[in-house]
Design an enzyme around this catalytic site. Sequence first.
Site, PDB file in Angstrom:
ATOM      1  N   ARG A   1       0.858  -1.188   0.000  1.00 13.03           N
ATOM      2  CA  ARG A   1       0.000   0.000   0.000  1.00 13.03           C
ATOM      3  C   ARG A   1       0.893   1.237   0.000  1.00 13.03           C
ATOM      4  O   ARG A   1       1.726   1.405   0.898  1.00 13.03           O
ATOM      5  CB  ARG A   1      -0.898  -0.008   1.249  1.00 13.03           C
ATOM      6  CG  ARG A   1      -1.673   1.259   1.422  1.00 13.03           C
ATOM      7  CD  ARG A   1      -2.596   1.230   2.637  1.00 13.03           C
ATOM      8  NE  ARG A   1      -3.231   2.526   2.747  1.00 13.03           N
ATOM      9  CZ  ARG A   1      -3.119   3.348   3.786  1.00 13.03           C
ATOM     10  NH1 ARG A   1      -2.440   2.992   4.857  1.00 13.03           N
ATOM     11  NH2 ARG A   1      -3.699   4.525   3.778  1.00 13.03           N
TER      12      ARG A   1
ATOM     13  N   HIS B   1      -2.840  10.954   0.955  1.00 13.02           N
ATOM     14  CA  HIS B   1      -2.257  10.731   2.284  1.00 13.02           C
ATOM     15  C   HIS B   1      -1.591  12.050   2.697  1.00 13.02           C
ATOM     16  O   HIS B   1      -0.392  12.111   2.962  1.00 13.02           O
ATOM     17  CB  HIS B   1      -1.263   9.560   2.241  1.00 13.02           C
ATOM     18  CG  HIS B   1      -0.936   8.962   3.575  1.00 13.02           C
ATOM     19  ND1 HIS B   1      -1.097   7.619   3.861  1.00 13.02           N
ATOM     20  CD2 HIS B   1      -0.436   9.506   4.699  1.00 13.02           C
ATOM     21  CE1 HIS B   1      -0.705   7.381   5.113  1.00 13.02           C
ATOM     22  NE2 HIS B   1      -0.295   8.514   5.645  1.00 13.02           N
TER      23      HIS B   1
ATOM     24  N   GLU C   1      -7.109   8.413   6.599  1.00 17.09           N
ATOM     25  CA  GLU C   1      -7.344   9.081   7.881  1.00 17.09           C
ATOM     26  C   GLU C   1      -7.825  10.517   7.727  1.00 17.09           C
ATOM     27  O   GLU C   1      -7.133  11.473   8.121  1.00 17.09           O
ATOM     28  CB  GLU C   1      -6.057   9.051   8.732  1.00 17.09           C
ATOM     29  CG  GLU C   1      -5.533   7.659   8.995  1.00 17.09           C
ATOM     30  CD  GLU C   1      -4.313   7.636   9.921  1.00 17.09           C
ATOM     31  OE1 GLU C   1      -3.901   8.701  10.411  1.00 17.09           O
ATOM     32  OE2 GLU C   1      -3.783   6.547  10.161  1.00 17.09           O
TER      33      GLU C   1
ATOM     34  N   ASN D   1      -7.065   1.708  10.118  1.00 11.93           N
ATOM     35  CA  ASN D   1      -5.747   1.935  10.722  1.00 11.93           C
ATOM     36  C   ASN D   1      -5.935   1.890  12.224  1.00 11.93           C
ATOM     37  O   ASN D   1      -6.677   2.693  12.793  1.00 11.93           O
ATOM     38  CB  ASN D   1      -5.192   3.309  10.325  1.00 11.93           C
ATOM     39  CG  ASN D   1      -4.793   3.361   8.854  1.00 11.93           C
ATOM     40  OD1 ASN D   1      -4.902   2.376   8.137  1.00 11.93           O
ATOM     41  ND2 ASN D   1      -4.337   4.512   8.419  1.00 11.93           N
TER      42      ASN D   1
ATOM     43  N   TYR E   1      -3.928   1.562  16.003  1.00 13.31           N
ATOM     44  CA  TYR E   1      -2.673   1.591  16.758  1.00 13.31           C
ATOM     45  C   TYR E   1      -2.865   1.379  18.250  1.00 13.31           C
ATOM     46  O   TYR E   1      -2.065   0.731  18.897  1.00 13.31           O
ATOM     47  CB  TYR E   1      -1.958   2.935  16.541  1.00 13.31           C
ATOM     48  CG  TYR E   1      -1.381   3.042  15.150  1.00 13.31           C
ATOM     49  CD1 TYR E   1      -0.113   2.565  14.883  1.00 13.31           C
ATOM     50  CD2 TYR E   1      -2.130   3.578  14.101  1.00 13.31           C
ATOM     51  CE1 TYR E   1       0.428   2.617  13.603  1.00 13.31           C
ATOM     52  CE2 TYR E   1      -1.611   3.643  12.819  1.00 13.31           C
ATOM     53  CZ  TYR E   1      -0.330   3.160  12.570  1.00 13.31           C
ATOM     54  OH  TYR E   1       0.195   3.204  11.311  1.00 13.31           O
TER      55      TYR E   1
ATOM     56  N   GLU F   1      -3.227  -0.245   8.237  1.00 13.17           N
ATOM     57  CA  GLU F   1      -2.039   0.132   9.005  1.00 13.17           C
ATOM     58  C   GLU F   1      -2.154  -0.440  10.405  1.00 13.17           C
ATOM     59  O   GLU F   1      -3.209  -0.341  11.040  1.00 13.17           O
ATOM     60  CB  GLU F   1      -1.902   1.661   9.167  1.00 13.17           C
ATOM     61  CG  GLU F   1      -1.449   2.395   7.950  1.00 13.17           C
ATOM     62  CD  GLU F   1      -1.321   3.891   8.198  1.00 13.17           C
ATOM     63  OE1 GLU F   1      -1.054   4.317   9.348  1.00 13.17           O
ATOM     64  OE2 GLU F   1      -1.491   4.640   7.225  1.00 13.17           O
TER      65      GLU F   1
END
Length: 458
Positions: A78, A122, A167, A297, A299, A355
């Site tokens: 990606r 992005h 995002e 994504n 985290y 991600e």
Amino acid sequence: MSPQIAFPQGFLWGAATSSYQIEGAWNEDGKGESIWDRFSHTPGKISDGSTGDIACDHYHRWEADLDLMQSLGLQAYRFSITWPRVLPEGRGQVNQAGLDFYDRLVDGLLARNITPFVTLYHWDLPQALEDAGGWPARATAEAFVDYADAVSARLGDRVKHWITHNEPWVAAFLGYGMGVHAPGLRDFQKAMAASHHLLLSHGWAVPVIRANSQDARVGITLDLTDVVPASPSPQDYHAAREMDGFLNRWFLDPIFGRGYPADVIAWFGRVHGARVDFVQEGDMDAIAAPTDFLGVNYYTRHVARAPGDDNLPPTITTEDSEFTEMGWEVAPRSLFRLLNRLHFDYQTPAIYITENGAAFPDEVSEDGRVHDDRRLAYLDAHFRAAHEAIQCGVPLRGYFVWSLMDNFEWSFGYTKRFGIVYIDFETQQRIVKDSGLWYRDVIARNGLDGEPDALPTH
Ligand code: IFM
């Protein structure tokens, strides 16, 4: 022998990067200035005073980087496209030399049997568009559609997985609301308008990409989290609901056809004095354009406390709590919870984790290797959580580790290393970290060894 924790056949294992974070070549071959060029060139914006001017020099080293990906057995990659490489002024004349770079990259990936996943945005908006109003202006959404058209017309015969935005929460709220990302504004009204126009441009671009790329799969990537109340008190539950609205539902609800959540509109008004006066007729239908997958994504989790408890840390720390170099809590169980919630609440189509990864202070050891045990453990725990979610029926189809290589971590410059490949930014030498070697084996076996552990409690 098949692994004890086996992923479904066809599960796609990949790694992710983004253009500004790795490419460098910030002013070559006709590229225009982006808001991140301008922001990083402004003294005081980046903690180590660095810029993305050279970054990982991927623009010049792409072939060797593709060989590296192949050596790890990556099945998908990606990456994102630099808008001002393609359209230096944001709209108008296409810079063919810019598109040629991505053309070569895509061919190089396919020649190595690596499936390209292209992200169109992005965060490197052409500065010329920012000067004309940026994302708070509706015209930027229109310009995005022309850009999406130019890129998908050129690459759409070979690229079959498209992500419109990465995002949008970060682009809108960190860029226009909190000022810590480009273009560095602190205006919540503008941030909300920006979030709407990002979503609108996504919805408008979906049919354009489909028209240019037969059988394309199109989606959007959101940064999503699991919001956990700090205590069982009704006040903390209420705070968690509000935080979930701001971080998750503000984007998920409109994409899945529910419009903007009323409680979040009220919260924006109460807390930030912001108004929703930028929505025009037909916008919400456009934003709800059916997509083929949701990019997630993930985290860390987010712990919410009611106001008044502001002196307490936004965490529930226990003996075995662990935090990454970003100060983010390691919370694999919350990935499991989030995936199930998305499946249950939104009946998501396919999901890709676009991600997931962690920054730790890596060093090259005397033996010339990078022993990043903590990153390896982080990934291992999150892969297990993802596997558990699949067992519960979540349509998770693939996983992209963030990141393929250490890179420019936005306002933190080069001080945070997320890669499974170490970069020496002086010499541009690449060293596959232990986590990268381990990941190669996970991919080869399509799974993990060891007993399927019970999920950690956080
Ligand atoms: O580096 C970023 C990436 O650009 C977007 N998602 C989060 C990563 C780590 O902060």
